[in-house]
Design a protein around this motif. Structure first.
Motif, PDB file in Angstrom:
ATOM      1  N   ILE A 247       0.871  -1.194   0.000  1.00 61.73           N
ATOM      2  CA  ILE A 247       0.000   0.000   0.000  1.00 61.73           C
ATOM      3  C   ILE A 247       0.900   1.234   0.000  1.00 61.73           C
ATOM      4  CG2 ILE A 247      -1.864   1.262   1.171  1.00 61.73           C
ATOM      5  CD1 ILE A 247      -2.699  -1.588   0.408  1.00 61.73           C
ATOM      6  N   THR A 248       0.627   2.116  -0.958  1.00 58.61           N
ATOM      7  CA  THR A 248       1.441   3.322  -1.039  1.00 58.61           C
ATOM      8  C   THR A 248       0.587   4.579  -1.066  1.00 58.61           C
ATOM      9  OG1 THR A 248       3.314   4.353  -2.174  1.00 58.61           O
ATOM     10  CG2 THR A 248       1.631   3.372  -3.564  1.00 58.61           C
ATOM     11  N   GLY A 249       1.211   5.697  -0.665  1.00 58.93           N
ATOM     12  CA  GLY A 249       0.563   6.998  -0.758  1.00 58.93           C
ATOM     13  C   GLY A 249       1.532   7.922  -1.481  1.00 58.93           C
ATOM     14  N   LEU A 250       0.968   8.848  -2.258  1.00 60.37           N
ATOM     15  CA  LEU A 250       1.811   9.746  -3.058  1.00 60.37           C
ATOM     16  C   LEU A 250       2.235  10.973  -2.239  1.00 60.37           C
ATOM     17  CD1 LEU A 250       2.918  10.212  -5.971  1.00 60.37           C
ATOM     18  CD2 LEU A 250       0.902  11.614  -6.382  1.00 60.37           C
ATOM     19  N   ALA A 251       3.441  11.456  -2.511  1.00 61.44           N
ATOM     20  CA  ALA A 251       3.954  12.642  -1.813  1.00 61.44           C
ATOM     21  C   ALA A 251       4.839  13.433  -2.759  1.00 61.44           C
ATOM     22  CB  ALA A 251       4.792  12.194  -0.613  1.00 61.44           C
ATOM     23  N   ARG A 252       4.623  14.745  -2.820  1.00 61.43           N
ATOM     24  CA  ARG A 252       5.605  15.558  -3.542  1.00 61.43           C
ATOM     25  C   ARG A 252       6.904  15.546  -2.748  1.00 61.43           C
ATOM     26  NH1 ARG A 252       1.720  20.597  -3.628  1.00 61.43           N
ATOM     27  NH2 ARG A 252       1.604  19.726  -1.535  1.00 61.43           N
ATOM     28  N   ALA A 253       7.973  16.057  -3.381  1.00 61.55           N
ATOM     29  CA  ALA A 253       9.282  15.955  -2.728  1.00 61.55           C
ATOM     30  C   ALA A 253       9.446  17.054  -1.687  1.00 61.55           C
ATOM     31  CB  ALA A 253      10.380  16.027  -3.792  1.00 61.55           C
ATOM     32  N   ASN A 254       8.658  16.994  -0.640  1.00 60.43           N
ATOM     33  CA  ASN A 254       8.825  17.941   0.471  1.00 60.43           C
ATOM     34  C   ASN A 254       8.444  17.252   1.780  1.00 60.43           C
ATOM     35  OD1 ASN A 254       5.991  18.417   1.275  1.00 60.43           O
ATOM     36  ND2 ASN A 254       5.818  19.298  -0.769  1.00 60.43           N
ATOM     37  N   ARG A 255       8.902  17.847   2.894  1.00 58.89           N
ATOM     38  CA  ARG A 255       8.752  17.206   4.211  1.00 58.89           C
ATOM     39  C   ARG A 255       7.295  16.954   4.577  1.00 58.89           C
ATOM     40  NH1 ARG A 255      11.472  15.998   8.769  1.00 58.89           N
ATOM     41  NH2 ARG A 255      13.449  16.545   7.812  1.00 58.89           N
ATOM     42  N   ALA A 256       6.424  17.969   4.411  1.00 65.81           N
ATOM     43  CA  ALA A 256       5.027  17.825   4.856  1.00 65.81           C
ATOM     44  C   ALA A 256       4.342  16.676   4.118  1.00 65.81           C
ATOM     45  CB  ALA A 256       4.282  19.120   4.626  1.00 65.81           C
ATOM     46  N   ASP A 257       4.537  16.609   2.802  1.00 69.83           N
ATOM     47  CA  ASP A 257       3.900  15.551   2.007  1.00 69.83           C
ATOM     48  C   ASP A 257       4.394  14.174   2.443  1.00 69.83           C
ATOM     49  OD1 ASP A 257       3.107  17.803   0.423  1.00 69.83           O
ATOM     50  OD2 ASP A 257       2.979  16.495  -1.332  1.00 69.83           O
TER      51      ASP A 257
ATOM     52  N   GLU B 260       1.667   3.838   7.668  1.00 75.20           N
ATOM     53  CA  GLU B 260       2.496   3.200   8.713  1.00 75.20           C
ATOM     54  C   GLU B 260       1.955   1.859   9.185  1.00 75.20           C
ATOM     55  OE1 GLU B 260       3.101   5.725  12.097  1.00 75.20           O
ATOM     56  OE2 GLU B 260       0.960   6.009  12.431  1.00 75.20           O
ATOM     57  N   LEU B 261       0.624   1.655   9.104  1.00 75.65           N
ATOM     58  CA  LEU B 261       0.101   0.381   9.603  1.00 75.65           C
ATOM     59  C   LEU B 261      -0.102  -0.656   8.495  1.00 75.65           C
ATOM     60  CD1 LEU B 261      -2.344   1.663  12.358  1.00 75.65           C
ATOM     61  CD2 LEU B 261      -0.012   0.779  12.598  1.00 75.65           C
ATOM     62  N   ALA B 262       0.402  -0.350   7.330  1.00 73.87           N
ATOM     63  CA  ALA B 262       0.248  -1.321   6.234  1.00 73.87           C
ATOM     64  C   ALA B 262       1.145  -2.528   6.478  1.00 73.87           C
ATOM     65  CB  ALA B 262       0.613  -0.664   4.910  1.00 73.87           C
ATOM     66  N   GLU B 263       0.682  -3.664   5.973  1.00 74.25           N
ATOM     67  CA  GLU B 263       1.504  -4.875   6.053  1.00 74.25           C
ATOM     68  C   GLU B 263       2.794  -4.644   5.265  1.00 74.25           C
ATOM     69  OE1 GLU B 263       0.616  -9.530   4.830  1.00 74.25           O
ATOM     70  OE2 GLU B 263      -0.345  -7.895   3.749  1.00 74.25           O
ATOM     71  N   LYS B 264       2.639  -4.036   4.064  1.00 74.98           N
ATOM     72  CA  LYS B 264       3.811  -3.732   3.225  1.00 74.98           C
ATOM     73  C   LYS B 264       3.707  -2.268   2.792  1.00 74.98           C
ATOM     74  CE  LYS B 264       3.145  -8.249   1.184  1.00 74.98           C
ATOM     75  NZ  LYS B 264       2.505  -8.766  -0.027  1.00 74.98           N
ATOM     76  N   PRO B 265       4.273  -1.347   3.575  1.00 73.32           N
ATOM     77  CA  PRO B 265       4.134   0.078   3.242  1.00 73.32           C
ATOM     78  C   PRO B 265       5.151   0.550   2.203  1.00 73.32           C
ATOM     79  CG  PRO B 265       5.264  -0.184   5.346  1.00 73.32           C
ATOM     80  CD  PRO B 265       5.010  -1.576   4.835  1.00 73.32           C
ATOM     81  N   ARG B 266       4.722   1.480   1.376  1.00 72.44           N
ATOM     82  CA  ARG B 266       5.653   2.130   0.436  1.00 72.44           C
ATOM     83  C   ARG B 266       5.339   3.622   0.418  1.00 72.44           C
ATOM     84  NH1 ARG B 266       6.164   0.409  -5.910  1.00 72.44           N
ATOM     85  NH2 ARG B 266       7.181  -1.365  -4.927  1.00 72.44           N
ATOM     86  N   ILE B 267       6.352   4.445   0.262  1.00 73.11           N
ATOM     87  CA  ILE B 267       6.122   5.877   0.003  1.00 73.11           C
ATOM     88  C   ILE B 267       6.547   6.150  -1.438  1.00 73.11           C
ATOM     89  CG2 ILE B 267       6.781   8.249   0.603  1.00 73.11           C
ATOM     90  CD1 ILE B 267       7.117   7.336   3.506  1.00 73.11           C
ATOM     91  N   HIS B 268       5.681   6.850  -2.139  1.00 75.15           N
ATOM     92  CA  HIS B 268       5.935   7.190  -3.546  1.00 75.15           C
ATOM     93  C   HIS B 268       6.126   8.706  -3.624  1.00 75.15           C
ATOM     94  CE1 HIS B 268       4.127   7.395  -7.913  1.00 75.15           C
ATOM     95  NE2 HIS B 268       5.400   7.729  -7.867  1.00 75.15           N
ATOM     96  N   THR B 269       7.343   9.132  -3.888  1.00 79.71           N
ATOM     97  CA  THR B 269       7.592  10.569  -3.951  1.00 79.71           C
ATOM     98  C   THR B 269       8.020  10.976  -5.358  1.00 79.71           C
ATOM     99  OG1 THR B 269       8.742  12.419  -2.913  1.00 79.71           O
ATOM    100  CG2 THR B 269      10.005  10.387  -3.119  1.00 79.71           C
ATOM    101  N   PHE B 270       7.716  12.210  -5.721  1.00 79.90           N
ATOM    102  CA  PHE B 270       8.019  12.617  -7.100  1.00 79.90           C
ATOM    103  C   PHE B 270       8.378  14.094  -7.176  1.00 79.90           C
ATOM    104  CE2 PHE B 270       4.479  15.303  -8.581  1.00 79.90           C
ATOM    105  CZ  PHE B 270       3.574  15.139  -7.533  1.00 79.90           C
ATOM    106  N   ILE B 271       9.093  14.425  -8.259  1.00 82.04           N
ATOM    107  CA  ILE B 271       9.344  15.826  -8.604  1.00 82.04           C
ATOM    108  C   ILE B 271       9.469  15.898 -10.130  1.00 82.04           C
ATOM    109  CG2 ILE B 271      11.901  15.742  -8.413  1.00 82.04           C
ATOM    110  CD1 ILE B 271      11.561  18.569  -6.974  1.00 82.04           C
TER     111      ILE B 271
END
Ligand code: KIV
Ligand code: ZN
Length: 514
Positions: free
Chosen positions: A74-84, A93-104
């Motif tokens: 399970i992933t959530g999208l984030a721009r390349a900044n701290r808040a995102d 954080e509670l996902a069995e398999k967490p991923r963060i997807h960041t982009f610019i």
């Protein structure tokens, strides 16, 4: 000895993020969760569940999926900044398999006009973002927005930096749907030569020129081992690559495309219907794989051929994508056990309580309709509601005819007991809506209304899908019945129940929208 190259393509589904960015689509939490469970049943590898920084509601939606859906990453999208990135980290954080997807963004036009940043600064931001994301999770994906209009040497530089900072998946979006299959194949072959072998290259194609599926397949030929796509191809503007088309192209043309996915193809049709119903976005009849006409043969020559040998005009079995639609499954004498078995055979897991309430509606339908087909059963189950039933339709009567103003009499059960109301309108459906609004005291604006027959024939079930707005909130709802006024009334009452339950989604375009 060199290992044979893996032919396994990971399917990254972004229906709940890029798909939800389709104009007019706004899914509430329970709808997102229902789709996420179906995506897990379908066997996708990654679910991009949303864009957590967009609003507290989006963050909670992603977080609920992370808590409750097991199997896919399970992933959530984030721009390349701290808040995102912090919001995305909290959401998964509670996902069995967490991923963060960041982009610019990396194309000259995006860097200078949108970001107002020099290329060196963009690389720095990418490195910081990936490092920060890695401080929360082990699995980080980095995307270069507008990659296909970026300079290849710059792409190589920023991707190498992202990998060094800890990204293990590198995504190459064709953000504006501009590239061609040949360009895509060459770009991926180039990047494969530039990046370490453990990195998974990913393609993310938009459909502005109708090339998203072809471009994604070409990316796989060039070395991509993850493809980002959506159910029914929904997404920004002309949409994203359609998951069902990609999967069935790989499956049907294994001779030409030596790739495998882990998608359970028999779940495709159900996923398509669910997304269409909940998003309020109809599937065009001639849509490949899941459109109403995709397996229909109209001309006499074709029908004759198919009767003699199916393969004359069919390259896939409808059953393979979960479309055994016209098969007669039940009659009005069928009992509860047979009903439960039919639901199981169609792939639904329903608890006893639900079987009981569905069976009552099934009996009522069977009395009116006689023969019940697989699609009728699907419509019954899928017209399910997680919405608390504050108002329930008890009965209605319509008086209408030529040169008469239609009048509706409606009775609802309410927390204060049964309440009746009479109202008139321009048509019988509007009269019923007015009567319901009188009882509930709620008057949302009807924004879209669509009706379609679930099966064929004069006694077919009708499915009404409506979109409504209540203040800043957008709501989608469906109702199913053999009578179109009843189906419409059921959909409208569901909207009322959603409003009372505080459901629906506030759709405000903010600076945080991508
Ligand atoms: O199309 C795009 O560039 C995207 C990225 C944010 C992955 O959706
Ligand atoms: Zn996109």
């Amino acid at each position: 000895m060199t290992q044979p190259e893996s032919s396994r393509i990971r399917i990254f589904d972004t229906t709940l993020r890029d798909g939800e960015q389709s104009p007019g689509v706004a899914l509430d939490h329970s709808q997102k969760l229902e789709i996420a469970h179906q995506l897990a049943r379908l066997g996708v590898d990654v679910i991009e569940a949303g864009f957590p920084i967009a609003s507290p509601g989006d963050l909670e939606g992603v977080s609920r999926i992370a808590r409750e859906v097991r199997g896919p990453i399970i992933t959530g999208l984030a721009r390349a900044n701290r808040a995102d990135i912090e919001a995305a980290a909290r959401a998964v954080e509670l996902a069995e398999k967490p991923r963060i997807h960041t982009f610019i963004a990396t194309s000259p036009i995006h860097m200078s006009k949108k970001l107002n940043l020099e290329p060196d600064a963009v690389v720095e931001r990418a490195i910081e973002a990936v490092r920060l994301a890695r401080s929360f999770v082990d699995d980080v994906e980095f995307s270069a927005e507008d990659a296909t209009r970026s300079d290849w040497a710059f792409l190589s530089r920023i991707f190498k930096a992202a990998v060094e900072a800890g990204a293990s998946t590198i995504n190459v979006p064709d953000t504006v749907g501009y590239t061609t299959p040949q360009e895509m194949r060459e770009l991926f072959a180039f990047l494969k030569g530039e990046l370490p072998a453990h990195v998974i290259l990913s393609a993310h194609c938009h459909d502005d020129l109708g090339l998203a599926v072809a471009n994604s397949i070409a990316a796989a030929e060039g070395g991509a081992r993850q493809i980002e796509c959506t159910i029914n191809g929904i997404g920004e503007r002309a949409g994203n690559a359609s998951l069902e088309e990609l999967v069935m192209a790989f499956h049907t043309r294994r001779d030409a495309y030596p790739f495998e996915t882990e998608v359970r193809t028999r779940e495709l049709y159900r996923a398509s219907r669910m997304v269409s119903r909940l998003s309020g976005m109809p599937v065009q009849p001639n849509k490949a794989i899941v459109g109403d006409n995709a397996f229909a043969h109209e001309s006499g020559i074709h029908q004759d051929g198919v009767i003699k040998a199916r393969e004359t005009y069919e390259i896939m079995n409808a059953e393979l994508v979960g479309r055994e639609a016209a098969v007669l499954v039940m009659g009005k004498h069928s009992g509860r056990a047979a009903f439960r078995k039919a639901l199981t055979d169609l792939g639904y897991e329903v608890d006893e309580e639900r079987v009981k309430s569905l069976f009552a509606r099934f009996k009522d339908l069977a009395d009116r309709k006689g023969q019940i087909f697989a699609d009728d059963l699907r419509a019954l189950v899928e017209s399910r509601t997680d919405v608390p039933q504050t108002f329930v339709l008890e009965g209605f009567q319509i008086t209408s005819g030529m040169n008469m103003t239609p009048v509706a009499f409606v009775r609802l059960s309410t927390p204060d007991g049964p309440v009746d109301a009479t109202a008139h309108g321009d048509g019988p459906v509007e009269a019923a809506f007015q009567a319901i609004s009188k009882i509930t005291g709620l008057n949302p604006t009807l924004e879209s209304y669509r009706i379609q027959a679930v099966t064929s024939g004069g006694d077919a079930l009708g499915e009404v899908a409506i979109g409504a707005r209540y203040g800043e909130t957008t709501l989608h709802s469906t109702g199913v019945a053999t009578d179109i006024v009843e189906a419409s009334a059921r959909a409208w009452i569901r909207v009322m129940n959603q409003i009372v339950a505080g459901m629906g989604k506030a759709r405000t375009i903010t600076a945080t929208s991508i």
